[in-house]
Design an enzyme around this catalytic site. Sequence first.
Site, mmCIF file in Angstrom:
data_model
loop_
_atom_site.group_PDB
_atom_site.id
_atom_site.type_symbol
_atom_site.label_atom_id
_atom_site.label_comp_id
_atom_site.label_asym_id
_atom_site.label_seq_id
_atom_site.Cartn_x
_atom_site.Cartn_y
_atom_site.Cartn_z
ATOM 1 N N HIS A 500 0.828 -1.210 0.000
ATOM 2 C CA HIS A 500 0.000 0.000 0.000
ATOM 3 C C HIS A 500 0.864 1.262 0.000
ATOM 4 C CE1 HIS A 500 -3.550 -2.436 1.971
ATOM 5 N NE2 HIS A 500 -3.205 -2.860 0.768
HETATM 6 C C1 LIG Z 1 0.367 -7.535 -4.523
HETATM 7 C C2 LIG Z 1 -0.531 -6.392 -4.157
HETATM 8 C C3 LIG Z 1 -1.612 -6.624 -3.312
HETATM 9 C C4 LIG Z 1 -2.465 -5.583 -2.969
HETATM 10 N N1 LIG Z 1 -3.618 -5.857 -2.298
HETATM 11 C C5 LIG Z 1 -4.582 -4.896 -2.214
HETATM 12 C C6 LIG Z 1 -5.896 -5.210 -1.772
HETATM 13 O O1 LIG Z 1 -6.238 -6.364 -1.501
HETATM 14 N N2 LIG Z 1 -6.798 -4.192 -1.676
HETATM 15 C C7 LIG Z 1 -6.473 -2.904 -1.992
HETATM 16 O O2 LIG Z 1 -7.323 -2.034 -1.841
HETATM 17 N N3 LIG Z 1 -5.237 -2.589 -2.429
HETATM 18 C C8 LIG Z 1 -4.311 -3.553 -2.593
HETATM 19 N N4 LIG Z 1 -3.084 -3.247 -3.121
HETATM 20 C C9 LIG Z 1 -2.753 -1.818 -3.386
HETATM 21 C C10 LIG Z 1 -3.388 -1.222 -4.638
HETATM 22 O O3 LIG Z 1 -3.490 -2.199 -5.652
HETATM 23 C C11 LIG Z 1 -2.517 -0.026 -5.076
HETATM 24 O O4 LIG Z 1 -2.477 0.915 -4.022
HETATM 25 C C12 LIG Z 1 -3.064 0.674 -6.313
HETATM 26 O O5 LIG Z 1 -3.222 -0.265 -7.347
HETATM 27 C C13 LIG Z 1 -2.141 1.818 -6.752
HETATM 28 O O6 LIG Z 1 -2.738 2.478 -7.854
HETATM 29 P P1 LIG Z 1 -1.984 3.630 -8.661
HETATM 30 O O7 LIG Z 1 -2.945 4.074 -9.719
HETATM 31 O O8 LIG Z 1 -1.461 4.642 -7.725
HETATM 32 O O9 LIG Z 1 -0.731 2.912 -9.333
HETATM 33 P P2 LIG Z 1 -0.703 1.668 -10.334
HETATM 34 O O10 LIG Z 1 -1.976 0.915 -10.301
HETATM 35 O O11 LIG Z 1 0.555 0.941 -10.068
HETATM 36 O O12 LIG Z 1 -0.629 2.351 -11.778
HETATM 37 C C14 LIG Z 1 0.511 2.933 -12.314
HETATM 38 C C15 LIG Z 1 0.605 2.517 -13.782
HETATM 39 O O13 LIG Z 1 1.544 3.359 -14.438
HETATM 40 C C16 LIG Z 1 2.316 2.581 -15.327
HETATM 41 N N5 LIG Z 1 3.577 3.311 -15.540
HETATM 42 C C17 LIG Z 1 4.524 3.592 -14.614
HETATM 43 N N6 LIG Z 1 5.535 4.275 -15.186
HETATM 44 C C18 LIG Z 1 5.213 4.435 -16.492
HETATM 45 C C19 LIG Z 1 5.872 5.061 -17.605
HETATM 46 N N7 LIG Z 1 7.061 5.667 -17.468
HETATM 47 N N8 LIG Z 1 5.263 5.024 -18.810
HETATM 48 C C20 LIG Z 1 4.049 4.421 -18.966
HETATM 49 N N9 LIG Z 1 3.402 3.813 -17.951
HETATM 50 C C21 LIG Z 1 3.968 3.830 -16.730
HETATM 51 C C22 LIG Z 1 2.474 1.260 -14.613
HETATM 52 O O14 LIG Z 1 2.782 0.217 -15.503
HETATM 53 C C23 LIG Z 1 1.098 1.086 -13.951
HETATM 54 O O15 LIG Z 1 0.190 0.371 -14.767
HETATM 55 C C24 LIG Z 1 -2.196 -4.263 -3.449
HETATM 56 C C25 LIG Z 1 -1.109 -4.023 -4.289
HETATM 57 C C26 LIG Z 1 -0.290 -5.078 -4.668
HETATM 58 C C27 LIG Z 1 0.860 -4.795 -5.603
#
Ligand SMILES: Cc1cc2nc3c(=O)[nH]c(=O)nc-3n(C[C@H](O)[C@H](O)[C@H](O)COP(=O)(O)OP(=O)(O)OC[C@H]3O[C@@H](n4cnc5c(N)ncnc54)[C@H](O)[C@@H]3O)c2cc1C
Length: 566
Positions: A500
């Site tokens: 997280h």
């Molecule tokens: C194993 C795991 C278990 C988890 N379990 C839970 C759960 O059960 N419940 C819950 O609520 N949360 C859970 N989480 C946390 C939750 O999934 C994350 O907090 C959330 O997905 C983060 O979202 P975000 O949009 O900030 O980033 P992300 O979803 O990581 O999105 C960022 C995106 O940007 C892309 N990116 C990065 N750099 C570049 C670039 N230079 N060019 C193009 N694309 C790029 C990446 O590929 C990615 O797809 C878990 C996370 C993980 C990894």
Amino acid sequence: MDSAWCCGSRWISSILVAFVFFHGLSFSQRAPNISHYDYIIIGGGTAGCPLAATLSQNASVLLLERGGSPYRNDNITNLSAFGAALSDLSDSSPSQRFISEDGVINARARVLGGGSCLNAGFYTRAAPSYVSAVGWDGKLANESYRWVEKVVAFEPPMLGWQSAVRDGLMEVGVLPFNGFTYDHMYGTKVGGTIFDTEGHRHTAADLLQNANPNNLTVLLHAVVHKILFRHKGNSRPVAHGVIFRDGAGQKHKAYLKKGPKNEVIISAGALGSPQILMLSGIGPSAHLRVHNITVIVNNPSVGQQMSDNPMNAVFVPSPIPVEVSLIQVVGITRYGTYIEAASGENFSGPRDYGMFSPKIGQLSTVPPKLRTQQAIDQAVESMATLPASAFVGGFILEKIMGPVSRGHLELQTKNPNTNPSVTFNYFKEPEDLQRCVQGMNVIKNVIESRAFSRFKYPYLSAQQLLNMTAAAPVNMLPRHANDSTSMEQFCKDTVMTIWHYHGGCQVGSVVDSDYKVLGVDALRVIDGSTFNYSPGTNPQATVMMLGRYMGVKILQERLGSTDTTN
Ligand SMILES: Cc1cc2nc3c(=O)[nH]c(=O)nc-3n(C[C@H](O)[C@H](O)[C@H](O)COP(=O)(O)OP(=O)(O)OC[C@H]3O[C@@H](n4cnc5c(N)ncnc54)[C@H](O)[C@@H]3O)c2cc1C
Ligand SMILES: *[C@@H]1O[C@H](CO)[C@@H](O)[C@H](O)[C@H]1NC(C)=O
Ligand SMILES: *[C@@H]1O[C@H](CO)[C@@H](O)[C@H](O)[C@H]1NC(C)=O
Ligand SMILES: *[C@@H]1O[C@H](CO)[C@@H](O)[C@H](O)[C@H]1NC(C)=O
Ligand SMILES: *[C@@H]1O[C@H](CO)[C@@H](O)[C@H](O)[C@H]1NC(C)=O
Ligand SMILES: *[C@@H]1O[C@H](CO)[C@@H](O)[C@H](O)[C@H]1NC(C)=O
Ligand SMILES: *[C@@H]1O[C@H](CO)[C@@H](O)[C@H](O)[C@H]1NC(C)=O
Ligand SMILES: *[C@@H]1O[C@H](CO)[C@@H](O)[C@H](O)[C@H]1NC(C)=O
Ligand SMILES: *[C@@H]1O[C@H](CO)[C@@H](O)[C@H](O)[C@H]1NC(C)=O
Ligand SMILES: *[C@@H]1O[C@H](CO)[C@@H](O)[C@H](O)[C@H]1NC(C)=O
Ligand SMILES: *[C@@H]1O[C@H](CO)[C@@H](O)[C@H](O)[C@H]1NC(C)=O
């Protein structure tokens, strides 16, 4: 995996993305060398997908995602395959491992749908008090949660193990019982899940169903290298485009169309967003100069205030079978700790520990700094020698709220594919450690509760479970130089991540309250990197909500309306 997604060309028009959803088909084509849009979104993750879907309803949108498609990949879709993607360390894996300077092994997404394609699926909202403290409009936030929930949230089946932890939590006083709810309230509850009743995952990418397919272009395997700025006279820098490379390494440029409301929006996650800002010249100037990056804005706060909520857990071997479930039940205590029941993956199938498996980098038998690849390999090897019965059981974990402890992130190289280096400083602040100790004490009580007794060997006390250093390479108290068995030491030595992590582009120091990057125009950051504290017990509901919420807000500004109904 569909071969059309993996090699050669990497361009998918939105119409064809819609085909992927409904017919499981895909199509690919080369991205244009130069193209123009109203909005360019960097990162098709948990926030980026709902944001793109919403903006495309009234503007033209380019969504650039460095990873591939989550569709037709059992490693992502099947609940029982949890961990498969996390243990796949290849360059084409939907997950990219990173190890913080603290020594805790961690992972970040690299796939359309982002972390929602890798995670344990638990779906739960932030508390109304969190929503108002952040300054979000509560009504629009609720509408945005509902918009997300219509597509991706489900009620989980409650079987034996999850029910026993639920009843145990109530027995030890984590009250009241709030039933099945997405809401965040003190007491014990059953939360939502993004896995449907067949055990199939629904992800943020599914929210693209709500896009206007005629005005959304999704490019996969498109790695953004930097944001381009222009200067009008000697005024503020204005973002006006991006440089990205496709899967063959070919360079492309995308620009904003002329128009005062058009913007580049970064949704690259808590590691990716501060990284791309720095690569584009926004960050601490001394650090940028070390990497020969031309400074656009000197902002020492970029990459600061990184946090990861520590997770500690106890494996409870069970005399009776435990169902396959990830997280379904949570106890929200008044001490700032959340207790969650996780029974991992299919214990009668591959011999593994699911969310707590060394295969995915969880290795709490040794303190963080000693979690070397060799130690992991040893643990995986020793697992192979254990009898199947050693895997029958489940985990009770605790995650602390906040956290209060903070760290920082720096570039290692100018290559966006290389992880930045990140330090979280787990338990640096005594308050965090105290919360862990209180949470562990609740877990001990749950294990000893009457409601839970069916799932515990009667001759194993909770303290013995914590003390066990024996065969199982799971969360047992590590042998310590000081032979200290204090709960404080247990917390520090067995700390893992619940993934997280957040921060790096916080509201107030990197972006303003409208998520606009300070010091430049036409650039925002919208994702988990803007959070001060992790929302709810688990963040994904609020990350998706934020993508929708800001999409609606931005369109309102664009169309000059203040009507929030839709
Ligand atoms: C194993 C795991 C278990 C988890 N379990 C839970 C759960 O059960 N419940 C819950 O609520 N949360 C859970 N989480 C946390 C939750 O999934 C994350 O907090 C959330 O997905 C983060 O979202 P975000 O949009 O900030 O980033 P992300 O979803 O990581 O999105 C960022 C995106 O940007 C892309 N990116 C990065 N750099 C570049 C670039 N230079 N060019 C193009 N694309 C790029 C990446 O590929 C990615 O797809 C878990 C996370 C993980 C990894
Ligand atoms: C696109 O760029 C490539 C490589 O630079 C070049 O070979 C190709 O001709 C360009 N295409 C167009 C349409 O300009
Ligand atoms: C898009 O524009 C139409 C027409 O102006 C409006 O009815 C609709 O509410 C807008 N959508 C959003 C999400 O703002
Ligand atoms: C796409 O968005 C533009 C605004 O840039 C709008 O004028 C146009 O009508 C939209 N096209 C479709 C097919 O919705
Ligand atoms: C995923 O589930 C499908 C059907 O539900 C099954 O055929 C397939 O073997 C499973 N794959 C994995 C990796 O578990
Ligand atoms: C699924 O994961 C396994 C390892 O965990 C890997 O070997 C395999 O290639 C992955 N399959 C896909 C379709 O990514
Ligand atoms: C949002 O919904 C929650 C329940 O899910 C409720 O407690 C809260 O009052 C609502 N907020 C607003 C502003 O309607
Ligand atoms: C920065 O540029 C200088 C001079 O061109 C060069 O010597 C140095 O190696 C470069 N540093 C990095 C990190 O690229
Ligand atoms: C667990 O694995 C066993 C053996 O591989 C299999 O028979 C069973 O169907 C699996 N159960 C689930 C829920 O995946
Ligand atoms: C746990 O270990 C400590 C230190 O080794 C020991 O003092 C204590 O008696 C043990 N407790 C149990 C219940 O085994
Ligand atoms: C062992 O105890 C000493 C004295 O209390 C302390 O300074 C040291 O940091 C401890 N070692 C570890 C590994 O915690």
